[in-house]
Motif scaffolding. Structure first.
Motif, PDB file in Angstrom:
ATOM      1  N   VAL A 255      55.773  90.725 -35.993  1.00  0.00           N
ATOM      2  CA  VAL A 255      55.790  89.654 -34.994  1.00  0.00           C
ATOM      3  C   VAL A 255      54.932  90.007 -33.776  1.00  0.00           C
ATOM      4  CG1 VAL A 255      58.043  88.769 -35.726  1.00  0.00           C
ATOM      5  CG2 VAL A 255      57.914  90.507 -33.901  1.00  0.00           C
ATOM      6  N   GLY A 256      54.276  91.156 -33.818  1.00  0.00           N
ATOM      7  CA  GLY A 256      53.425  91.559 -32.712  1.00  0.00           C
ATOM      8  C   GLY A 256      52.451  92.630 -33.154  1.00  0.00           C
ATOM      9  N   LEU A 257      51.428  92.847 -32.327  1.00  0.00           N
ATOM     10  CA  LEU A 257      50.414  93.858 -32.658  1.00  0.00           C
ATOM     11  C   LEU A 257      49.868  94.515 -31.409  1.00  0.00           C
ATOM     12  CD1 LEU A 257      47.372  92.686 -31.880  1.00  0.00           C
ATOM     13  CD2 LEU A 257      47.690  91.382 -33.949  1.00  0.00           C
ATOM     14  N   ALA A 258      49.313  95.689 -31.610  1.00  0.00           N
ATOM     15  CA  ALA A 258      48.581  96.401 -30.563  1.00  0.00           C
ATOM     16  C   ALA A 258      47.384  97.068 -31.226  1.00  0.00           C
ATOM     17  CB  ALA A 258      49.465  97.441 -29.883  1.00  0.00           C
ATOM     18  N   HIS A 259      46.196  96.786 -30.713  1.00  0.00           N
ATOM     19  CA  HIS A 259      44.967  97.477 -31.141  1.00  0.00           C
ATOM     20  C   HIS A 259      44.635  98.501 -30.066  1.00  0.00           C
ATOM     21  CE1 HIS A 259      43.800  93.570 -33.351  1.00  0.00           C
ATOM     22  NE2 HIS A 259      44.375  94.399 -34.198  1.00  0.00           N
ATOM     23  N   TYR A 260      44.369  99.732 -30.480  1.00  0.00           N
ATOM     24  CA  TYR A 260      44.041 100.765 -29.511  1.00  0.00           C
ATOM     25  C   TYR A 260      43.009 101.716 -30.099  1.00  0.00           C
ATOM     26  CZ  TYR A 260      47.044 103.984 -32.143  1.00  0.00           C
ATOM     27  OH  TYR A 260      47.594 104.774 -33.126  1.00  0.00           O
ATOM     28  N   ARG A 261      42.389 102.495 -29.202  1.00  0.00           N
ATOM     29  CA  ARG A 261      41.403 103.494 -29.614  1.00  0.00           C
ATOM     30  C   ARG A 261      41.372 104.589 -28.564  1.00  0.00           C
ATOM     31  NH1 ARG A 261      36.756 101.380 -26.596  1.00  0.00           N
ATOM     32  NH2 ARG A 261      37.396  99.292 -25.987  1.00  0.00           N
ATOM     33  N   LEU A 262      40.883 105.718 -28.955  1.00  0.00           N
ATOM     34  CA  LEU A 262      40.787 106.846 -28.033  1.00  0.00           C
ATOM     35  C   LEU A 262      39.458 106.801 -27.299  1.00  0.00           C
ATOM     36  CD1 LEU A 262      42.291 109.645 -30.269  1.00  0.00           C
ATOM     37  CD2 LEU A 262      43.443 108.017 -28.765  1.00  0.00           C
ATOM     38  N   PHE A 263      39.445 107.382 -26.103  1.00  0.00           N
ATOM     39  CA  PHE A 263      38.193 107.493 -25.354  1.00  0.00           C
ATOM     40  C   PHE A 263      38.196 108.815 -24.595  1.00  0.00           C
ATOM     41  CE2 PHE A 263      41.076 105.591 -22.348  1.00  0.00           C
ATOM     42  CZ  PHE A 263      40.678 106.012 -21.079  1.00  0.00           C
ATOM     43  N   GLU A 264      37.014 109.378 -24.473  1.00  0.00           N
ATOM     44  CA  GLU A 264      36.859 110.628 -23.737  1.00  0.00           C
ATOM     45  C   GLU A 264      36.758 110.324 -22.253  1.00  0.00           C
ATOM     46  OE1 GLU A 264      33.389 111.978 -25.765  1.00  0.00           O
ATOM     47  OE2 GLU A 264      34.559 112.904 -27.366  1.00  0.00           O
ATOM     48  N   ARG A 265      37.344 111.200 -21.440  1.00  0.00           N
ATOM     49  CA  ARG A 265      37.364 111.033 -19.985  1.00  0.00           C
ATOM     50  C   ARG A 265      36.670 112.242 -19.353  1.00  0.00           C
ATOM     51  NH1 ARG A 265      42.889 110.370 -17.716  1.00  0.00           N
ATOM     52  NH2 ARG A 265      41.745 109.283 -16.084  1.00  0.00           N
ATOM     53  N   PRO A 266      35.342 112.191 -19.218  1.00  0.00           N
ATOM     54  CA  PRO A 266      34.611 113.365 -18.722  1.00  0.00           C
ATOM     55  C   PRO A 266      35.111 113.900 -17.380  1.00  0.00           C
ATOM     56  CG  PRO A 266      33.077 111.774 -19.625  1.00  0.00           C
ATOM     57  CD  PRO A 266      34.422 111.100 -19.592  1.00  0.00           C
ATOM     58  N   LEU A 267      35.369 113.038 -16.419  1.00  0.00           N
ATOM     59  CA  LEU A 267      35.789 113.514 -15.109  1.00  0.00           C
ATOM     60  C   LEU A 267      37.148 114.214 -15.186  1.00  0.00           C
ATOM     61  CD1 LEU A 267      34.850 113.674 -12.194  1.00  0.00           C
ATOM     62  CD2 LEU A 267      35.992 111.496 -11.770  1.00  0.00           C
ATOM     63  N   ALA A 268      38.030 113.706 -16.027  1.00  0.00           N
ATOM     64  CA  ALA A 268      39.353 114.313 -16.191  1.00  0.00           C
ATOM     65  C   ALA A 268      39.328 115.448 -17.222  1.00  0.00           C
ATOM     66  CB  ALA A 268      40.366 113.250 -16.627  1.00  0.00           C
ATOM     67  N   GLY A 269      38.274 115.503 -18.033  1.00  0.00           N
ATOM     68  CA  GLY A 269      38.217 116.518 -19.090  1.00  0.00           C
ATOM     69  C   GLY A 269      39.319 116.328 -20.110  1.00  0.00           C
ATOM     70  N   SER A 270      39.607 115.075 -20.423  1.00  0.00           N
ATOM     71  CA  SER A 270      40.713 114.775 -21.333  1.00  0.00           C
ATOM     72  C   SER A 270      40.374 113.581 -22.217  1.00  0.00           C
ATOM     73  CB  SER A 270      41.981 114.483 -20.530  1.00  0.00           C
ATOM     74  OG  SER A 270      41.828 113.292 -19.777  1.00  0.00           O
ATOM     75  N   THR A 271      41.297 113.255 -23.090  1.00  0.00           N
ATOM     76  CA  THR A 271      41.188 112.087 -23.958  1.00  0.00           C
ATOM     77  C   THR A 271      42.257 111.080 -23.550  1.00  0.00           C
ATOM     78  OG1 THR A 271      40.392 113.437 -25.781  1.00  0.00           O
ATOM     79  CG2 THR A 271      41.292 111.286 -26.358  1.00  0.00           C
ATOM     80  N   GLY A 272      41.856 109.820 -23.463  1.00  0.00           N
ATOM     81  CA  GLY A 272      42.797 108.758 -23.144  1.00  0.00           C
ATOM     82  C   GLY A 272      42.901 107.772 -24.292  1.00  0.00           C
TER      83      GLY A 272
END
Length: 159
Positions: free
Chosen positions: A70-87
């Motif tokens: 009855v619902g959905l969420a589309h998501y993907r990862l992205f690199e965060r250079p300034l934070a040095g992390s993945t979001g």
């Protein structure tokens, strides 16, 4: 499984057998956004969901483990250079009109927050429209950013 006051929500990754239900939900989401999602568009997005090497992932919301989505969420990862992390970037979040207000969108967002914890992602981020009634939920679960976003058309396509 996530729960609300009224529904024991289950959030699961989309599977091949979910294609028809996903298409029904995504067409409804497109209609709310003023987009008519054609067969080619739907086939392309579904091919991303099925491809483990593609960026786009899909979660489906069910009112119980075996219920129709009855619902959905589309998501993907992205690199965060300034934070040095993945979001985690949440592209689309949709719950059928008749199921809204019962905790389903919150269950999808909480599931993404749990995935972020499990996988070490530093944030779950999304944008929304100024008039989106779900902002009260978003304000409870997340911090509103003061960042303004822009969309630039490719060179040659600008007006």
């Amino acid at each position: 499984m996530s729960t609300s006051n009224t529904t024991p929500w289950a959030v699961t990754p989309a599977r091949a057998e979910d294609r028809a239900a996903w298409e029904r939900l995504y067409r409804a989401y497109g209609a709310v956004a003023g987009e008519d999602l054609g067969a080619g568009h739907l086939a392309r997005v579904w091919s991303w969901i099925e491809d483990p090497g593609a960026q786009t992932r899909c979660l489906l919301l069910r009112a119980g483990e075996r219920a129709e989505p009855v619902g959905l969420a589309h998501y993907r990862l992205f690199e965060r250079p300034l934070a040095g992390s993945t979001g985690c970037w949440l592209d689309d979040l949709f719950v059928e009109e008749g199921q809204r207000g019962r905790g389903g969108a919150g269950a999808l967002l909480e599931h993404l927050a749990a995935l972020a914890t499990r996988h070490g992602w530093s944030t779950v981020r999304w944008t929304t429209g100024e008039a989106n009634p779900a902002q009260a939920l978003y304000d409870r679960l997340a911090r509103r950013n003061p960042v303004i976003t822009y969309d630039m058309a490719p060179a040659g396509a600008r007006r």
